[in-house]
Design a protein around this motif. Structure first.
Motif, mmCIF file in Angstrom:
data_model
loop_
_atom_site.group_PDB
_atom_site.id
_atom_site.type_symbol
_atom_site.label_atom_id
_atom_site.label_comp_id
_atom_site.label_asym_id
_atom_site.label_seq_id
_atom_site.Cartn_x
_atom_site.Cartn_y
_atom_site.Cartn_z
ATOM 1 N N PHE A 255 0.788 -1.227 0.000
ATOM 2 C CA PHE A 255 0.000 0.000 0.000
ATOM 3 C C PHE A 255 0.826 1.286 0.000
ATOM 4 O O PHE A 255 0.315 2.329 -0.411
ATOM 5 N N LEU A 256 2.078 1.238 0.453
ATOM 6 C CA LEU A 256 2.913 2.435 0.410
ATOM 7 C C LEU A 256 3.829 2.451 -0.800
ATOM 8 O O LEU A 256 3.976 3.483 -1.460
ATOM 9 N N ALA B 207 -7.714 1.199 7.963
ATOM 10 C CA ALA B 207 -7.807 2.107 6.817
ATOM 11 C C ALA B 207 -9.016 3.032 6.921
ATOM 12 O O ALA B 207 -8.986 4.157 6.432
ATOM 13 N N GLY B 208 -10.081 2.538 7.545
ATOM 14 C CA GLY B 208 -11.319 3.293 7.542
ATOM 15 C C GLY B 208 -12.044 3.189 6.216
ATOM 16 O O GLY B 208 -12.866 4.041 5.869
ATOM 17 N N ASP C 17 -9.117 8.095 2.868
ATOM 18 C CA ASP C 17 -8.956 7.218 4.030
ATOM 19 C C ASP C 17 -7.582 7.374 4.675
ATOM 20 O O ASP C 17 -6.731 8.135 4.217
ATOM 21 N N ARG C 18 -7.362 6.621 5.751
ATOM 22 C CA ARG C 18 -6.124 6.756 6.523
ATOM 23 C C ARG C 18 -4.909 6.266 5.730
ATOM 24 O O ARG C 18 -3.830 6.837 5.832
ATOM 25 N N LYS D 173 0.247 7.357 3.026
ATOM 26 C CA LYS D 173 1.076 7.307 1.824
ATOM 27 C C LYS D 173 1.526 8.702 1.411
ATOM 28 O O LYS D 173 2.684 8.891 1.008
ATOM 29 N N ARG D 174 0.652 9.689 1.499
ATOM 30 C CA ARG D 174 1.062 11.053 1.149
ATOM 31 C C ARG D 174 2.201 11.518 2.045
ATOM 32 O O ARG D 174 3.166 12.126 1.563
ATOM 33 N N ALA D 175 2.118 11.209 3.330
ATOM 34 C CA ALA D 175 3.181 11.599 4.256
ATOM 35 C C ALA D 175 4.474 10.845 3.954
ATOM 36 O O ALA D 175 5.572 11.418 3.999
ATOM 37 N N TYR D 176 4.346 9.583 3.639
ATOM 38 C CA TYR D 176 5.515 8.751 3.310
ATOM 39 C C TYR D 176 6.226 9.265 2.065
ATOM 40 O O TYR D 176 7.453 9.406 2.034
ATOM 41 N N VAL D 177 5.472 9.565 1.032
ATOM 42 C CA VAL D 177 6.064 10.080 -0.213
ATOM 43 C C VAL D 177 6.684 11.444 0.018
ATOM 44 O O VAL D 177 7.771 11.753 -0.503
ATOM 45 N N ALA D 178 6.049 12.278 0.828
ATOM 46 C CA ALA D 178 6.581 13.610 1.100
ATOM 47 C C ALA D 178 7.926 13.533 1.817
ATOM 48 O O ALA D 178 8.805 14.389 1.603
ATOM 49 N N ARG D 179 8.105 12.509 2.657
ATOM 50 C CA ARG D 179 9.386 12.340 3.353
ATOM 51 C C ARG D 179 10.466 11.773 2.436
ATOM 52 O O ARG D 179 11.645 11.796 2.766
#
Length: 495
Positions: A168-169, A207-208, A468-469, A474-480
């Protein structure tokens, strides 16, 4: 789950220990269901070309070779290396590997593609595959989830978190289905039906949203199998899956092979239909020629001559044949046979069923065959895709990767996006081109066909999943700065 004998394992090495961290595998990586073919001369050439490309580009970008391989440009370099060794089969330009901005722009443009991977695995909590866990690099050390650094890694957390990261990431997969395999030895089921249902509840709860679906495994001809099916159906599986050879992981112990068109199996179909489960997934193929002599009683059950009658008798059901029934042998031998005869064991037999028998409820799931042929002999991969699309229709070929045996499914996703059937093969066999990465054929294979089978509306679902969560993580992971592991988790041949 252990389908390889001690003698087999003597000839193999765990991929995680020995495989380089390249953006795609440079030799065949098997699950525990079959013995991998050794690295070919062409694959060695691909590996050498890939290192040459990387060493010419990475220093200019201020990157190590390994870090370059974690980038979109590094992935492009992998397919450029395949083209250099096997010929121009993949859509990739030299500029894409040389220009990270260009590669990133392409990757970002395709990142939202709706992909349903209905063929994935992770380990059960009481697994006997402890080597798998011991060989894992700590997920916390990769830094993607700071909370994991607060305490020691448990086996349970490592398995789930690693699967989550890889699927998923580090891939564009939106929805995955968790699968399993039966065994005559109860503790060697990859996951029990109840464990799959629990995994689905855990993933979707975190995930929600509905990110995971699940199989329930059926074992026709086994004692008490219909009672087991009743219990499994109470768990509300999204589809059923079975292995017609019975215990595929301990073939020497298999005592209950079955046919898709037998009266006994039909009793199970009746129960499934009554419960509203209409997708019957069946493992076929992955049966090298050598297995015919080793397991002559099981060999007839690995083939597809029982598919057509079942499909005719049960038009209300969809029969999804996993691994597209590909026999899986030396890819060079398979290509030579295809060029000589126009046939591929047993893919051609499967692809001919609709025309020969007048049915429209037979589908092919790609599974292991796409991963293995893509890097071992791309021309046979292209031929398989050509036959499936021509015979079954582009609307009856379904995406499944068998992740995480061959690592994150992202390199397979990129493989299909870039793959094209060579023009000489199109002319000789009447194959239609696969088209653009986001064209109608590949869009159907990646997600449209599975969505239709499982009652999912792609546009609405994709929009919901973006909120969803998992999408936020994933957005935070890619941004890092994404750090794909580029690891594989199966076995490779020594030498």
């Amino acid at each position: 789950m252990r389908g390889l004998s001690d003698e087999d394992l003597e000839r193999l090495k765990p991929a995680e220990q020995v495989e380089p961290r390249t953006p795609l595998p440079v030799r065949m990586v098997s699950s525990e269901e079959y013995r991998p073919v050794p690295q070919s001369a062409k694959q060695r050439e691909t590996e050498a070309r890939l290192y040459e490309i990387a060493d010419g580009i990475a220093p200019k970008l201020g990157l190590s070779r390994r870090r370059f391989f974690q980038t979109s440009a590094g992935t492009a370099a992998g397919f450029a290396a395949l083209n250099g060794a096997f010929g121009p089969i993949f859509a990739v330009g030299e500029a894409e590997a040389n220009t990270p901005e260009l590669a990133d722009e392409r990757a970002q443009a395709l990142a939202g593609q709706f992909i349903m991977d209905m063929h994935t695995h992770f380990l059960r909590d009481d697994t006997r595959l402890t080597h798998f866990v011991r060989m894992r690099e700590s997920v916390a050390a990769q830094g993607w989830n700071p909370q994991l650094e607060e305490g020691a890694q448990t086996i349970e957390a490592l398995k789930f978190e690693n699967y989550f990261k890889e699927v998923f990431l580090d891939s564009d997969t939106k929805i995955a289905l968790i699968s399993s395999a039966p065994s005559e030895i109860p503790e060697d089921w990859f996951l029990t039906n109840r464990q799959m249902a629990a995994a689905r509840a855990t993933v979707n709860g975190q995930a929600g949203s509905k990110r995971m679906m699940t199989h329930a495994i059926i074992t026709p001809e086994s004692p008490g199998w219909l009672d087991d099916l009743d219990a499994a159906l109470e768990l509300r599986p999204d589809s059923l899956k079975g292995y017609t050879v019975g215990d595929n992981t301990h073939k020497e112990l298999a005592r209950h092979p079955w046919r898709m068109d037998s009266r006994e199996t039909y009793r199970g179909y009746e129960k499934a239909l009554a419960a509203g489960v209409t997708n019957i997934c069946v493992h076929k193929g992955l049966w090298g020629r050598g297995l015919d002599d080793r397991f002559p009683i099981l060999a007839p059950y690995a083939r597809v001559d029982d598919v057509a009658q079942a499909a005719k008798d049960w038009p209300q059901l969809n029969f999804v044949i996993y691994h597209a029934a590909y026999r899986l042998d030396d890819p060079e031998w398979a290509l030579a046979e295809f060029e000589r005869t126009g046939r591929i064991d047993w893919v051609t037999d499967l692809a001919e069923i609709p025309e020969k028998h007048g049915v429209s409820n037979v589908y092919a799931d790609l599974g292991q065959i796409f991963a293995q042929t893509l890097v071992a002999q791309p021309r046979i991969c292209a031929a398989i895709m050509g036959q499936l699309v021509k015979g079954l229709g582009a609307d009856h070929v379904c995406w499944g990767t068998d992740a995480v045996w061959t690592g994150s499914p992202q390199w397979q996703i990129e493989g299909l996006r870039r793959l094209e059937i060579p023009e000489d093969m199109q002319r000789a066999h009447g194959f239609a081109p696969l088209g653009a990465a986001d064209g109608p054929v590949k869009t159907a294979i990646f997600g449209g066909n599975n969505a239709r089978l499982y009652g999912v509306e792609p546009l609405e679902t994709a929009a919901a999943l973006e909120r969803d969560r998992f999408a936020a993580l994933k957005r935070a992971y890619v941004a890092r700065g994404a750090t794909p592991s580029n690891r594989r988790y199966g076995y490779v041949a020594r030498g």
